[in-house]
Design an enzyme around this catalytic site. Sequence first.
Site, mmCIF file in Angstrom:
data_model
loop_
_atom_site.group_PDB
_atom_site.id
_atom_site.type_symbol
_atom_site.label_atom_id
_atom_site.label_comp_id
_atom_site.label_asym_id
_atom_site.label_seq_id
_atom_site.Cartn_x
_atom_site.Cartn_y
_atom_site.Cartn_z
ATOM 1 C CE LYS A 94 6.450 -4.581 12.700
ATOM 2 N NZ LYS A 94 5.477 -5.127 11.758
ATOM 3 C CB VAL A 195 -7.594 3.149 -1.777
ATOM 4 C CG1 VAL A 195 -8.993 2.708 -1.390
ATOM 5 C CG2 VAL A 195 -7.559 4.659 -2.009
ATOM 6 N N GLY A 196 -4.230 2.375 -0.280
ATOM 7 C CA GLY A 196 -2.816 2.244 -0.636
ATOM 8 C C GLY A 196 -2.569 0.842 -1.164
ATOM 9 C CG HIS A 197 1.416 -0.775 -1.134
ATOM 10 N ND1 HIS A 197 1.919 0.317 -0.477
ATOM 11 C CD2 HIS A 197 2.180 -0.938 -2.231
ATOM 12 C CE1 HIS A 197 2.957 0.792 -1.145
ATOM 13 N NE2 HIS A 197 3.133 0.047 -2.224
ATOM 14 C CB VAL A 198 -3.629 -3.666 1.933
ATOM 15 C CG1 VAL A 198 -4.645 -4.767 2.209
ATOM 16 C CG2 VAL A 198 -2.259 -4.097 2.416
ATOM 17 C CE1 TYR A 200 -5.668 0.042 -8.185
ATOM 18 C CE2 TYR A 200 -4.962 -2.252 -8.005
ATOM 19 C CZ TYR A 200 -5.386 -1.178 -8.775
ATOM 20 O OH TYR A 200 -5.528 -1.327 -10.138
HETATM 21 P P1 NAD Z 1 -0.107 2.136 2.464
HETATM 22 O O1 NAD Z 1 0.726 3.168 3.131
HETATM 23 O O2 NAD Z 1 0.271 1.671 1.095
HETATM 24 O O3 NAD Z 1 -1.623 2.658 2.380
HETATM 25 C C1 NAD Z 1 -2.253 3.345 3.406
HETATM 26 C C2 NAD Z 1 -3.218 4.343 2.760
HETATM 27 O O4 NAD Z 1 -3.958 4.990 3.793
HETATM 28 C C3 NAD Z 1 -2.513 5.444 1.963
HETATM 29 O O5 NAD Z 1 -3.110 5.598 0.707
HETATM 30 C C4 NAD Z 1 -2.727 6.691 2.837
HETATM 31 O O6 NAD Z 1 -2.792 7.896 2.101
HETATM 32 C C5 NAD Z 1 -4.058 6.369 3.490
HETATM 33 N N1 NAD Z 1 -4.345 7.146 4.682
HETATM 34 C C6 NAD Z 1 -3.493 7.581 5.635
HETATM 35 N N2 NAD Z 1 -4.149 8.295 6.556
HETATM 36 C C7 NAD Z 1 -5.462 8.298 6.193
HETATM 37 C C8 NAD Z 1 -6.639 8.847 6.748
HETATM 38 N N3 NAD Z 1 -6.616 9.564 7.872
HETATM 39 N N4 NAD Z 1 -7.821 8.631 6.114
HETATM 40 C C9 NAD Z 1 -7.863 7.920 4.960
HETATM 41 N N5 NAD Z 1 -6.769 7.373 4.389
HETATM 42 C C10 NAD Z 1 -5.590 7.571 4.991
HETATM 43 O O7 NAD Z 1 -0.195 0.921 3.478
HETATM 44 P P2 NAD Z 1 -0.616 -0.589 3.167
HETATM 45 O O8 NAD Z 1 0.577 -1.398 2.908
HETATM 46 O O9 NAD Z 1 -1.745 -0.581 2.193
HETATM 47 O O10 NAD Z 1 -1.175 -1.034 4.596
HETATM 48 C C11 NAD Z 1 -2.420 -0.560 5.074
HETATM 49 C C12 NAD Z 1 -2.614 -1.011 6.516
HETATM 50 O O11 NAD Z 1 -2.586 -2.429 6.572
HETATM 51 C C13 NAD Z 1 -1.511 -0.543 7.470
HETATM 52 O O12 NAD Z 1 -2.085 -0.290 8.723
HETATM 53 C C14 NAD Z 1 -0.581 -1.732 7.558
HETATM 54 O O13 NAD Z 1 0.127 -1.764 8.782
HETATM 55 C C15 NAD Z 1 -1.568 -2.877 7.470
HETATM 56 N N6 NAD Z 1 -0.988 -4.114 6.943
HETATM 57 C C16 NAD Z 1 -0.405 -4.144 5.717
HETATM 58 C C17 NAD Z 1 0.122 -5.334 5.228
HETATM 59 C C18 NAD Z 1 0.744 -5.407 3.854
HETATM 60 O O14 NAD Z 1 0.930 -6.517 3.328
HETATM 61 N N7 NAD Z 1 1.048 -4.282 3.211
HETATM 62 C C19 NAD Z 1 0.070 -6.506 5.997
HETATM 63 C C20 NAD Z 1 -0.564 -6.466 7.256
HETATM 64 C C21 NAD Z 1 -1.078 -5.256 7.710
#
Ligand code: NAD
Length: 362
Positions: A94, A195-198, A200
Site C-alpha cells: 500500500k 452509495v458511492g462508486h461501489v 451504486y
Molecule cells: P466512495 O467514496 O465512492 O463512496 C462512499 C460513499 O459513502 C459516498 O457516497 C459517501 O458520501 C458515503 N458516506 C461517507 N460517510 C458516510 C456516512 N457516515 N454515512 C453514510 N454514507 C457515508 O467510495 P467507494 O469507492 O464506493 O468505496 C466504498 C468503500 O468500499 C470504501 O470503504 C472503500 O475503501 C471500499 N472498497 C472500495 C473498492 C473499490 O473498488 N472502489 C474496493 C475495495 C474496497
Amino acid sequence: MGIDERPKNAERAESNVLHLMEGMEHEQVMFFNDKPTGLKGIIAVHNTTLGPSLGGCRIWNYAHEEDALWDVLRLSRGMTFKSSISGINLGGGKAVIISNPKVKHDEAFWRRFGKFVDSLNGKYITAEDVGTSTEVMRIVMQETKHVTGKPVEAGGTGDPSPFTAYGVFLGLKASVKQQFGSDDLSGRKVAVQGVGHVGYYLVKHLTQAGAKVYVADINQHNLDAVVKDFGVEVVAPTDIYGLEMDVYAPCALGATVNSQTIPQLKCSVIAGAANNQLANEVIHGKMLLDKNILFAPDFLINAGGVINCYREVQHLSELEANMLIENIYTKTLEIFKKSSEEKISTQEAAIKIAIDRIEKKN
Ligand code: NAD
C-alpha cells in the site's frame, strides 16, 4: 538536512517503525520525500511470498505522521490477506501520501510518485484508492510500468468499482444462503450504507435480484442517483443501524461495526464493501458470533477490485477475471463452515485460510 539534535522520545514515534514492522511482519517500508513537488509519504510492502505486493495509493490529510504509518501498515497487511484468500498470486502492499485529498496535484507530483514506485523494481505495484483515480494512474504510468487501475484507453481496466460490487453481491448472497437456507434475495431487506462508486452498483444488483433496498448517505447527489435509477428508500444515516433488516451492507467507512453499533443491529447478516468494518477484529468478531449475526469478512468479499488489478498484471481476459470473482461465493461459504466447525469468528476463519495459503507456499 539541518537536524542536528536527536528528537525527544515523545516526538519520535516514527523511530518505532522497525518495532511495528516486526509485530505486523512487514518486509519493507519506504518513506519518500520530494521538496520541489511537496510529495511525501510511505510505501509499505507487507508480504511478497505469493507475488509482488499490490495495493492502492491513498492520499489523506493525516494529522500525524504516525497515523499515516499506522494506516499504511494496517492496509498493506490487509492486502496480503485479500490477495491470498482470493487465490491470486499477489502480495500485500500500500502507499499513502500525506496531503489534502481535495487539492489537485500537478503532473510533476504524480510523476515523482511514479519514480518512487519504480525505484522498488516491481516489488510494489500501485493502483488507485481514496483520493487517486484512473487519471492519476495515467500520469504515474509515464514513470513506471508497475501500475494498475489505468484507464481503459491506456490499456487498463478502468474503474474497479463495478467488479468490487459484483464480488460483494456474491458474498452477500452466500451469506444469505448460510443464514436462511436459500440465496434468493427477493423480498429480503438490505440496508446499504454509502452509495458511492461501489454502493451504486451493489444497489443495482440487489434491486435486480428483487431485494427491498434501503440506502443512507451523507451525499445528496449520490442518494438522488440511486433513488432515480432504482427507486430505493432513503433512511437517515443515524437510523441505519437500528433498522429492521435482513442484511446490513456497509459501503462507506471502516469501523462501523463496533461496541456502539452492534447492540443496535437487528440484522442477521453483515456483508458490504467497506474495508476494515470491524473496529476490533477480535472483540467485535466475537460479539457478532454471540449475537448470531453472520459477518462476511470484508477483505474477501470486496476483492473484486484487486482481482481486476491482477487481470492487468497477468493480462487475463475479462472472463478469466470474472471466474476469479465468482469464486467469492464458494470461498465465503467455506469460511462460514470453518467458523462453525472451529467455533471461531468468521474473520478469524478467513485470516487463518489466508495465512495457510502463504505458509504452504513458503
Ligand atoms: P466512495 O467514496 O465512492 O463512496 C462512499 C460513499 O459513502 C459516498 O457516497 C459517501 O458520501 C458515503 N458516506 C461517507 N460517510 C458516510 C456516512 N457516515 N454515512 C453514510 N454514507 C457515508 O467510495 P467507494 O469507492 O464506493 O468505496 C466504498 C468503500 O468500499 C470504501 O470503504 C472503500 O475503501 C471500499 N472498497 C472500495 C473498492 C473499490 O473498488 N472502489 C474496493 C475495495 C474496497
